[in-house]
Design a protein around this motif. Structure first.
Motif, PDB file in Angstrom:
ATOM      1  N   TYR B 206      -0.831   7.496  -6.764  1.00  0.00           N
ATOM      2  CA  TYR B 206      -1.402   7.224  -5.630  1.00  0.00           C
ATOM      3  C   TYR B 206      -1.625   5.680  -4.912  1.00  0.00           C
ATOM      4  N   ARG B 210      -0.026   5.980  -1.341  1.00  0.00           N
ATOM      5  CA  ARG B 210      -0.775   6.337  -0.082  1.00  0.00           C
ATOM      6  C   ARG B 210      -1.612   5.374   0.327  1.00  0.00           C
ATOM      7  N   THR B 211      -1.509   4.060  -0.403  1.00  0.00           N
ATOM      8  CA  THR B 211      -2.276   3.173   0.067  1.00  0.00           C
ATOM      9  C   THR B 211      -1.584   1.873   0.523  1.00  0.00           C
ATOM     10  N   PRO B 212      -2.102   0.872   1.397  1.00  0.00           N
ATOM     11  CA  PRO B 212      -1.733  -0.117   1.838  1.00  0.00           C
ATOM     12  C   PRO B 212      -1.336  -1.219   0.682  1.00  0.00           C
ATOM     13  N   ARG B 215       2.285  -0.055  -0.449  1.00  0.00           N
ATOM     14  CA  ARG B 215       3.276  -0.572   0.530  1.00  0.00           C
ATOM     15  C   ARG B 215       3.229  -2.240   0.376  1.00  0.00           C
ATOM     16  N   PHE B 218       5.659  -2.904  -2.581  1.00  0.00           N
ATOM     17  CA  PHE B 218       7.078  -2.510  -2.429  1.00  0.00           C
ATOM     18  C   PHE B 218       7.592  -3.806  -1.508  1.00  0.00           C
ATOM     19  N   ALA B 219       6.920  -4.130  -0.439  1.00  0.00           N
ATOM     20  CA  ALA B 219       7.276  -5.033   0.787  1.00  0.00           C
ATOM     21  C   ALA B 219       7.597  -6.432  -0.104  1.00  0.00           C
ATOM     22  N   ALA B 227       7.242 -10.196   4.371  1.00  0.00           N
ATOM     23  CA  ALA B 227       6.024  -9.663   3.974  1.00  0.00           C
ATOM     24  C   ALA B 227       4.876 -10.531   4.379  1.00  0.00           C
ATOM     25  N   GLY B 228       5.226 -11.909   4.045  1.00  0.00           N
ATOM     26  CA  GLY B 228       4.004 -12.978   4.144  1.00  0.00           C
ATOM     27  C   GLY B 228       3.941 -13.025   5.845  1.00  0.00           C
ATOM     28  N   SER B 230       4.443 -10.742   8.039  1.00  0.00           N
ATOM     29  CA  SER B 230       3.881  -9.408   8.261  1.00  0.00           C
ATOM     30  C   SER B 230       2.143  -9.853   7.982  1.00  0.00           C
ATOM     31  N   GLY B 231       1.463 -10.730   7.356  1.00  0.00           N
ATOM     32  CA  GLY B 231       0.384 -10.856   7.231  1.00  0.00           C
ATOM     33  C   GLY B 231      -0.192 -10.249   5.841  1.00  0.00           C
ATOM     34  N   ILE B 232       0.775  -9.911   4.877  1.00  0.00           N
ATOM     35  CA  ILE B 232       0.442  -9.531   3.468  1.00  0.00           C
ATOM     36  C   ILE B 232       0.022 -10.755   2.889  1.00  0.00           C
ATOM     37  N   ARG B 233      -0.908 -10.581   2.095  1.00  0.00           N
ATOM     38  CA  ARG B 233      -1.399 -11.704   1.340  1.00  0.00           C
ATOM     39  C   ARG B 233      -0.882 -11.572  -0.080  1.00  0.00           C
TER      40      ARG B 233
END
Lengths: 520, 354
Positions: B206, B210-212, B215, B218-219, B227-228, B230-233
């Protein structure tokens, strides 16, 4: 063909070449002549077949039909080394260098000068590399690691590498896409010198003015076919565009300016210290109004990209304050600044914009997943709707959003990156070289989108090294040089001379050793 | 595109697409193959008792492999899981037998649920240490977790001076009884261990799908810089995967101690390699960005059934090791072939549309 030239000047002839990939025809009966001691320009939109044709000439791919004739002798290349042996050198668009090796090691990669069991003769390699680099008018230490060079300098190393192989036919694929105006001038001088030595140059570029300036012969490809082959003196940019896309194209979406009074963004005294002392970005202050497009022009290494990086919060040691709609932004990291309404479209699409292994849709929503998420659950239906909306909105060619993003063309990939930024609902859009390496059609789309977004009230800051672009698109033009803001012109007062003069401000004889600059 | 070309295209595609489909299902096919082979070659292989026993064996590796899959998808590796299994087993055993000696004549005993929570917290805590080393101190994941591998194994041996904590039945007066349920209990005829695997696997699948957070995992593995931007911590994502891996390892440590009713400090040696093997066999790419929980679990089953089946056939354990290695290499070879074929099919589809 209408270019009536004496056959003896033809060093390489491509005759009736067809290339079929599984299910697609990349080239259809292409005839292409390359003249000795001349710049043979090849243009076409992305996907027209230029790269395939070059790969065939460079021995990377073999033609399905047709043949290659060098100096009247038909040849067959089993691989790139066969092509190299026949005097064909290639400067790749996507740099083919080893960042972890030195300049000299790159230039002599796979052809190392050895002294039997005593291994590689580094001193000799470095000496020869230094000579080559001097010929290219670049004072790069051959011992420098390629990773420490600016992109423009890396391109020079690529050219040096091809020259080191005594190429008689030199293919240059978009050699100027990363170069500053000064570096382009140097490259053109090098090209002129090579021409004088009888080297045939095949030159591919999207910058049409450039082609008209240095080209001797021009060949236009469209959808895998040759649509025009002329001597350069007889034609103009218009003609090229017409052959490329089949009709006259509007270059830039020049619309009425939509600037409002309201200030949407302000940066105060942004600075980024350089490791070796001094500043990469030196106390830059600027402001953007709603609906305004602010173009930032400058040479390579002027600190433009670094400025955008600072604004976006990518450098923890950067100083200065930014304000969005008059409110100070306290967040100092990328995530926080995206939330406050900033979005960056990075210069290097492949390395910083896209996650190649993810699908088109997943790339588009990567920065804005929050808005499709309830608690911890991604609402797949809403996500898909948003994706579909933006695919339509930006005129993307993406029949199946679940396909990997790497299956798209450069122009469409750029649109994915733009969509990703737009999906975060930004108030200010930072765009770093938004038109780099994409074809004329996609470029026009991107510019039209910028205009439209501005009309919707966004503030846009974009960086470019293309003078025409900055003049045509900007409401105001900011010019940077050596990390400082050296000019700020309203569109009405901006002239090319003024802008160029400002971009050269502070560039004395002692240009700073740019190999020390971080290009991130 | 002309009609003839279109037809040709369609025909060529269906062949390639079929091959592609078969390759995508390769782990399934491998699972099916080992099942069929052993049910013919080994008597009693298909008996319910044997299947449940095998599932119990497989479950341990599968749990570790689930945690490992997330780590590998982010482009990292966790070599410390085997040692975490050992140390967490010792923590649980020590708490049941000896409690915590407060030093002035008092000893605190916890009840079994508390002990389980404490042990899981220890596993997560080791994950935090791994994560901090990797994100804050920029130690390469391989080195950071290799270090933890040694440190945690050493601590496990130190905790008892190398001795085994045996007979973990606990004492009713301290409320430490009932530890056996974890490893020996069953619900609806299925061992608790397998229920735990099902729960963890569902949760992980799950998260991945289905969760950020999924995602983002994987990113980060696909392109950390993008990824960084795009604002991903990125650091938080990495912290999570190592913590989750530590959690899974602690769970395995608890289950093994409970099954044996004893904690031995050398438990779990080389478990990390089996977990990596299961993930790779299931299609997880060591370069990051690709992998599925379902694939990993099937991979774990292929490996587990292979070794149990070979034991039942009386094949020497030395040969088992050789066979396991060959299967893993074969899986990766097919994986590469699949990727190539996939690119070709995509090319054709694009040509068909263009």
């Amino acid at each position: 063909m209408s270019a009536g030239t004496e056959p003896s000047s033809v060093v390489l002839a491509i005759e009736g070449v067809t290339k079929v990939y599984p299910g697609t025809m990349a080239l259809k009966g292409v005839d292409f002549l390359v003249h000795r001691g001349a710049v043979n320009v090849l243009v076409g939109e992305n996907g027209a077949g230029k790269s395939t044709l070059m790969k065939i000439i460079a021995g990377v791919e073999r033609p399905t039909e047709g043949r290659i004739v060098i100096e009247g002798e038909p040849v067959q290349f089993a691989g790139t080394d066969d092509a190299v042996r026949n005097g064909i050198g290639m400067v790749f668009q996507e740099l083919n260098l080893f960042p972890n090796l030195s300049v000299a090691e790159n230039v002599f990669a796979s052809r190392e000068i050895t002294r039997g069991l005593r291994g590689i003769d580094h001193a000799e390699q470095e000496r020869q590399t230094a000579i080559l680099l001097r010929r290219l008018e670049h004072d790069i230490d051959p011992k420098t690691l390629v990773a420490d060079l600016a992109i423009g300098q890396q391109q020079i190393v690529e050219i040096a590498k091809a020259l080191a192989q005594d190429a008689r036919i030199l293919i240059m694929d978009e050699p100027t896409s990363a170069l500053s105006a000064v570096e382009v001038e140097i490259l053109f001088r090098v090209i002129a010198e090579l021409k004088a030595q009888g080297v045939a140059i095949i030159y591919i570029s999207h910058r049409l003015e450039e082609l008209v300036r240095i080209g001797d012969y021009i060949t236009v490809l469209r959808d895998g076919r040759i649509t025009g082959h002329e001597k350069m003196g007889t034609i103009d940019v218009r003609w090229i565009v017409r052959q490329m896309i089949g009709s006259d194209a509007k270059d830039f979406a020049r619309a009425e300016s939509a600037v409002e009074e309201r200030e949407v963004f302000r940066a105060e005294a942004i600075s980024l210290p350089r490791r070796s002392g001094g500043y990469l970005v030196d106390h830059v202050s600027l402001d953007v109004r709603a609906g305004e497009i602010l173009g930032i022009y400058g040479l390579m290494g002027a600190g433009r990209s670094e400025l955008l990086d600072c604004l976006m919060g990518r450098h923890t040691h950067a100083r200065g304050e930014i304000f969005i709609e008059g409110v100070r932004v306290a967040e100092r990291d990328v995530t926080g600044r995206i939330e406050r309404g900033l979005a960056l479209i990075p210069e290097d699409r492949q390395r910083e914009g896209l996650v190649q292994v993810l699908s088109i849709a997943a790339n588009m929503t990567l920065a804005s997943l929050k808005s499709f998420t309830r608690h911890i659950h991604i609402d797949a239906r809403r996500e898909r709707e948003a994706v579909r909306h933006f695919i339509r909105d930006l005129a993307m060619k993406a029949p199946d959003p679940d396909r990997e993003v790497s299956s798209m063309s450069g122009g469409n990939q750029q649109k994915v990156v733009i969509a990703k930024a737009l999906m975060t609902g930004p108030k200010v859009l930072l765009m770093d070289e938004p038109s780099r390496g994409i074809d004329v059609g996609a470029k026009a789309d991107v510019f039209r989108t910028m205009r439209r977004l501005a009309a919707e009230g966004l503030g846009i800051i974009f960086v470019t090294s293309d003078l025409d672009e900055v003049m045509a698109l900007s409401d105001r033009i900011a010019v940077m040089s050596n990390g400082r803001l050296t000019g700020l012109f309203a569109r009405a007062d901006a002239t090319e001379d003024k802008v160029v003069a400002a971009s050269a401000a502070g560039h004395g004889i002692d240009r700073p050793q740019s190999s020390l600059e971080s290009t991130q | 595109m002309t009609e003839a070309a279109g037809r040709l295209n369609g025909k060529g595609m269906s062949g390639a697409a079929l091959a592609l489909h078969l390759m995508k299902l390769r782990t399934f096919i491998a699972l099916f193959a080992v099942l069929v082979f052993f049910s013919l070659a080994a008597p009693n292989f298909l008996s319910t008792a044997n299947l449940i026993l095998m599932s119990k064996h497989v479950a341990l590796n599968a749990l570790l492999a689930i945690g490992m899959t997330f780590v590998i998808i982010t482009g990292g590796i966790d070599l410390s899981v085997g040692s975490i299994v050992g140390l967490c087993g010792m923590v649980a055993g020590g708490l049941i037998l000896n409690g915590i000696d407060l030093g002035f004549g008092y000893t605190v005993f916890f009840n079994v649920p508390e002990i389980i929570l404490i042990t899981l917290a220890v596993g997560v805590g080791i994950g935090i240490i791994n994560g901090l080393l990797i994100t804050r101190l920029n130690v390469a994941p391989f080195i950071a977790t290799l270090g933890s591998l040694y440190v945690m194994r050493g601590l496990a041996l130190l905790s008892s001076d190398g001795a085994t904590f045996a007979n973990l039945v606990g004492r009713p007066e301290y409320g430490t009884t009932g530890f056996a349920t974890l490893g020996a209990g069953s619900i609806l005829g299925l061992p608790l261990t397998i229920w735990i695997l099902i729960a963890v696997a569902l949760a992980a699948a799950y998260i991945a799908g289905r969760t950020p957070l999924g995602r983002h995992i994987f990113a980060v593995g696909g392109n950390e810089r993008a990824a960084g931007l795009s604002g991903i911590r990125v650091n938080r994502v990495k912290m999570f995967v190592y913590m989750f891996s530590g959690f899974c390892a602690a769970l395995v440590g608890l289950i093994i101690s409970s099954q044996l009713m004893a904690s031995h400090p050398a438990t779990g040696e080389t478990f990390e390699l089996n977990a990596i093997a299961a993930a790779v066999l299931g299609g997880t790419s060591m370069s990051g960005g690709r992998g599925t929980i379902g694939g990993t679990i099937i991979g774990a089953f292929v490996i587990g059934i292979l070794s149990d089946g070979l034991v039942m056939m009386g094949v020497s354990s030395f040969w088992q090791t050789v066979i396991k290695g060959i299967v893993i290499i074969a899986a990766v070879v097919v994986d590469q072939a699949q990727r190539k074929l996939q690119q070709r099919v995509v090319l054709r589809q694009m040509a068909g549309e263009g």
